[in-house]
Scaffold this motif. Structure first.
Motif, PDB file in Angstrom:
ATOM      1  N   SER A   7      61.861 -89.206 -49.500  1.00  0.00           N
ATOM      2  CA  SER A   7      61.957 -88.782 -50.907  1.00  0.00           C
ATOM      3  C   SER A   7      62.344 -87.317 -51.061  1.00  0.00           C
ATOM      4  O   SER A   7      63.157 -86.960 -51.927  1.00  0.00           O
ATOM      5  N   ASN A   8      61.748 -86.445 -50.216  1.00  0.00           N
ATOM      6  CA  ASN A   8      62.005 -85.014 -50.402  1.00  0.00           C
ATOM      7  C   ASN A   8      63.484 -84.685 -50.197  1.00  0.00           C
ATOM      8  O   ASN A   8      64.085 -83.961 -50.985  1.00  0.00           O
ATOM      9  N   ILE A  11      65.636 -85.962 -53.084  1.00  0.00           N
ATOM     10  CA  ILE A  11      65.525 -85.095 -54.261  1.00  0.00           C
ATOM     11  C   ILE A  11      66.236 -83.757 -54.013  1.00  0.00           C
ATOM     12  O   ILE A  11      66.977 -83.263 -54.868  1.00  0.00           O
ATOM     13  N   ARG A  46      64.068 -86.183 -63.984  1.00  0.00           N
ATOM     14  CA  ARG A  46      64.291 -85.101 -63.010  1.00  0.00           C
ATOM     15  C   ARG A  46      65.451 -85.460 -62.067  1.00  0.00           C
ATOM     16  O   ARG A  46      65.749 -86.631 -61.855  1.00  0.00           O
ATOM     17  N   PRO A  47      66.070 -84.423 -61.442  1.00  0.00           N
ATOM     18  CA  PRO A  47      67.167 -84.678 -60.506  1.00  0.00           C
ATOM     19  C   PRO A  47      66.721 -85.591 -59.364  1.00  0.00           C
ATOM     20  O   PRO A  47      65.613 -85.463 -58.851  1.00  0.00           O
ATOM     21  N   ASP A  98      62.052 -83.494 -44.920  1.00  0.00           N
ATOM     22  CA  ASP A  98      61.623 -82.102 -44.817  1.00  0.00           C
ATOM     23  C   ASP A  98      60.111 -81.995 -44.679  1.00  0.00           C
ATOM     24  O   ASP A  98      59.565 -80.890 -44.716  1.00  0.00           O
ATOM     25  N   ASP A  99      59.439 -83.122 -44.548  1.00  0.00           N
ATOM     26  CA  ASP A  99      57.982 -83.090 -44.449  1.00  0.00           C
ATOM     27  C   ASP A  99      57.572 -82.691 -43.031  1.00  0.00           C
ATOM     28  O   ASP A  99      57.937 -83.347 -42.051  1.00  0.00           O
ATOM     29  N   VAL A 116      67.162 -80.769 -45.168  1.00  0.00           N
ATOM     30  CA  VAL A 116      68.332 -80.285 -45.918  1.00  0.00           C
ATOM     31  C   VAL A 116      69.025 -79.109 -45.225  1.00  0.00           C
ATOM     32  O   VAL A 116      70.252 -78.986 -45.298  1.00  0.00           O
ATOM     33  N   VAL A 117      68.255 -78.246 -44.532  1.00  0.00           N
ATOM     34  CA  VAL A 117      68.895 -77.090 -43.891  1.00  0.00           C
ATOM     35  C   VAL A 117      69.671 -77.478 -42.632  1.00  0.00           C
ATOM     36  O   VAL A 117      70.384 -76.646 -42.064  1.00  0.00           O
ATOM     37  N   ALA A 143      64.120 -75.813 -58.096  1.00  0.00           N
ATOM     38  CA  ALA A 143      62.748 -76.046 -57.606  1.00  0.00           C
ATOM     39  C   ALA A 143      62.675 -76.896 -56.343  1.00  0.00           C
ATOM     40  O   ALA A 143      61.822 -77.764 -56.211  1.00  0.00           O
ATOM     41  N   TYR A 144      63.594 -76.635 -55.403  1.00  0.00           N
ATOM     42  CA  TYR A 144      63.442 -77.189 -54.060  1.00  0.00           C
ATOM     43  C   TYR A 144      63.387 -75.984 -53.139  1.00  0.00           C
ATOM     44  O   TYR A 144      64.407 -75.471 -52.679  1.00  0.00           O
ATOM     45  N   TYR A 145      62.173 -75.506 -52.897  1.00  0.00           N
ATOM     46  CA  TYR A 145      61.991 -74.182 -52.313  1.00  0.00           C
ATOM     47  C   TYR A 145      62.072 -74.211 -50.783  1.00  0.00           C
ATOM     48  O   TYR A 145      61.401 -75.001 -50.121  1.00  0.00           O
ATOM     49  N   ILE A 146      62.913 -73.319 -50.264  1.00  0.00           N
ATOM     50  CA  ILE A 146      63.160 -73.216 -48.815  1.00  0.00           C
ATOM     51  C   ILE A 146      62.571 -71.906 -48.299  1.00  0.00           C
ATOM     52  O   ILE A 146      62.775 -70.854 -48.912  1.00  0.00           O
ATOM     53  N   ASP A 147      61.878 -71.976 -47.182  1.00  0.00           N
ATOM     54  CA  ASP A 147      61.319 -70.775 -46.576  1.00  0.00           C
ATOM     55  C   ASP A 147      62.446 -69.759 -46.339  1.00  0.00           C
ATOM     56  O   ASP A 147      63.492 -70.116 -45.788  1.00  0.00           O
TER      57      ASP A 147
ATOM     58  N   ARG B  42      53.247 -85.992 -49.134  1.00  0.00           N
ATOM     59  CA  ARG B  42      52.917 -87.208 -49.894  1.00  0.00           C
ATOM     60  C   ARG B  42      51.400 -87.306 -50.110  1.00  0.00           C
ATOM     61  O   ARG B  42      50.936 -87.598 -51.211  1.00  0.00           O
ATOM     62  N   TYR B  52      55.644 -87.287 -56.924  1.00  0.00           N
ATOM     63  CA  TYR B  52      56.291 -86.499 -55.866  1.00  0.00           C
ATOM     64  C   TYR B  52      57.201 -85.431 -56.475  1.00  0.00           C
ATOM     65  O   TYR B  52      57.245 -84.292 -55.999  1.00  0.00           O
ATOM     66  N   LEU B  56      56.807 -81.283 -55.922  1.00  0.00           N
ATOM     67  CA  LEU B  56      57.861 -80.355 -55.474  1.00  0.00           C
ATOM     68  C   LEU B  56      58.038 -79.221 -56.486  1.00  0.00           C
ATOM     69  O   LEU B  56      58.226 -78.058 -56.109  1.00  0.00           O
ATOM     70  N   ALA B  60      57.416 -75.077 -55.756  1.00  0.00           N
ATOM     71  CA  ALA B  60      58.389 -74.021 -56.085  1.00  0.00           C
ATOM     72  C   ALA B  60      57.768 -73.000 -57.030  1.00  0.00           C
ATOM     73  O   ALA B  60      57.996 -71.798 -56.909  1.00  0.00           O
ATOM     74  N   PRO B  65      57.009 -73.181 -49.707  1.00  0.00           N
ATOM     75  CA  PRO B  65      58.212 -73.961 -49.385  1.00  0.00           C
ATOM     76  C   PRO B  65      57.916 -75.385 -48.928  1.00  0.00           C
ATOM     77  O   PRO B  65      56.947 -75.611 -48.205  1.00  0.00           O
ATOM     78  N   VAL B  67      60.588 -76.796 -47.424  1.00  0.00           N
ATOM     79  CA  VAL B  67      61.406 -76.685 -46.207  1.00  0.00           C
ATOM     80  C   VAL B  67      60.893 -75.491 -45.417  1.00  0.00           C
ATOM     81  O   VAL B  67      61.044 -74.351 -45.837  1.00  0.00           O
TER      82      VAL B  67
END
Lengths: 162, 91
Positions: A7-8, A11, A46-47, A98-99, A116-117, A143-147, B42, B52, B56, B60, B65, B67
């Motif tokens: 899912s992550n 999205i 939502r997207p 990404d989990d 995703v990265v 709002a898909y936050y990446i370190d 999850r 979910y 997310l 944010a 993160p 990721v």
């Protein structure tokens, strides 16, 4: 090469407007019912919801629960996590997630896992997108936050710098 | 997975203040477990009673993160080798 989509990542890629591009990377993309429920049925505009709904049946296959082998319990994971990993093992597939817990368990089981990265640079490598930075930035703006360290490493890997 | 948590709060709080503190403490505990890789995203979403998508969004919002790396360089190299053997994408 088959891919099991979590899912992550569904999205995240939808937020980066590149979910459909992964069909060019894999011979088959599958989801278990839990991903359909989480991404489509609980989207509420939502997207990801609309994008995945359009893809299921067209180029993403949903595997029925009865067709998924029961996997071993995952420490810190849910039955849905267990189902996703079991499906990847059953199909000899790449896990798109990404989990951190799922990725760690996939690694322990010898299952390749990409987030995703890793997927977005692959799309650039394949020539589907010209650059990864606009895609990752769009994900983060939605709002898909990446370190930040991982973000920088991904740009460096794709030879884009800051 | 259900564990109970007990926290000590000052006396003479109003009920809404007590509830807000309890909710914040529960969220902090769950997000700490998620951040440390003890529970999956999850499980964390379910424990917080969030969809979910909403989970997310919440990550944010607080700057945590989803990721987190490290980059899966071996898996990436393996898939990249496979992709390089495919014909170029037609878009």
């Amino acid at each position: 090469m088959i891919a099991v989509l979590d899912s992550n990542v569904a999205i995240g890629l939808a937020k980066g407007e590149c979910l459909e591009h992964i069909r060019a990377l894999f011979s088959r993309v599958v989801i278990p019912p839990a991903v359909r429920r989480e991404v489509i049925e609980e989207a509420h505009g939502r997207p990801g919801g609309r994008e995945l709904e359009a893809a299921v049946g067209a180029w993403i296959d949903e595997i029925a629960p009865a067709a998924i082998a029961v996997g071993a319990a995952i420490p810190g994971g849910s039955t849905e996590d267990q189902q996703i990993l079991a499906l990847a093992a059953q199909l000899g597939a790449v896990l798109l997630s990404d989990d951190a817990v799922l990725r760690r368990e996939a690694d322990r089981l010898g299952i390749s896992a990409l987030g995703v990265v890793e997927i977005v640079p692959l799309l650039k490598y394949q020539g589907t997108i010209p650059a990864i930075k606009p895609v990752l930035d769009l994900m983060q703006a939605r709002a898909y936050y990446i370190d930040p360290t991982v973000y920088a490493q991904a740009l460096e890997m794709a030879v884009e710098g800051h | 997975m259900h564990l109970n948590m007990t926290i000590e709060l000052p006396e003479n709080l109003q009920e809404d203040q007590r509830q807000a503190a309890m909710k914040a403490a529960q969220e902090a505990a769950i997000l700490t477990l998620f951040r440390d890789g003890a529970i999956s995203s999850r499980v964390a979403a379910q424990a917080l009673g969030l969809t979910y998508h909403a989970f997310l969004d919440r990550l944010a919002e607080i700057g945590l993160p989803i990721v987190r790396g490290p980059l899966a360089t071996h898996a990436l190299a393996s898939v990249r080798r496979h992709v390089s053997q495919q014909p170029p994408s037609q878009g």
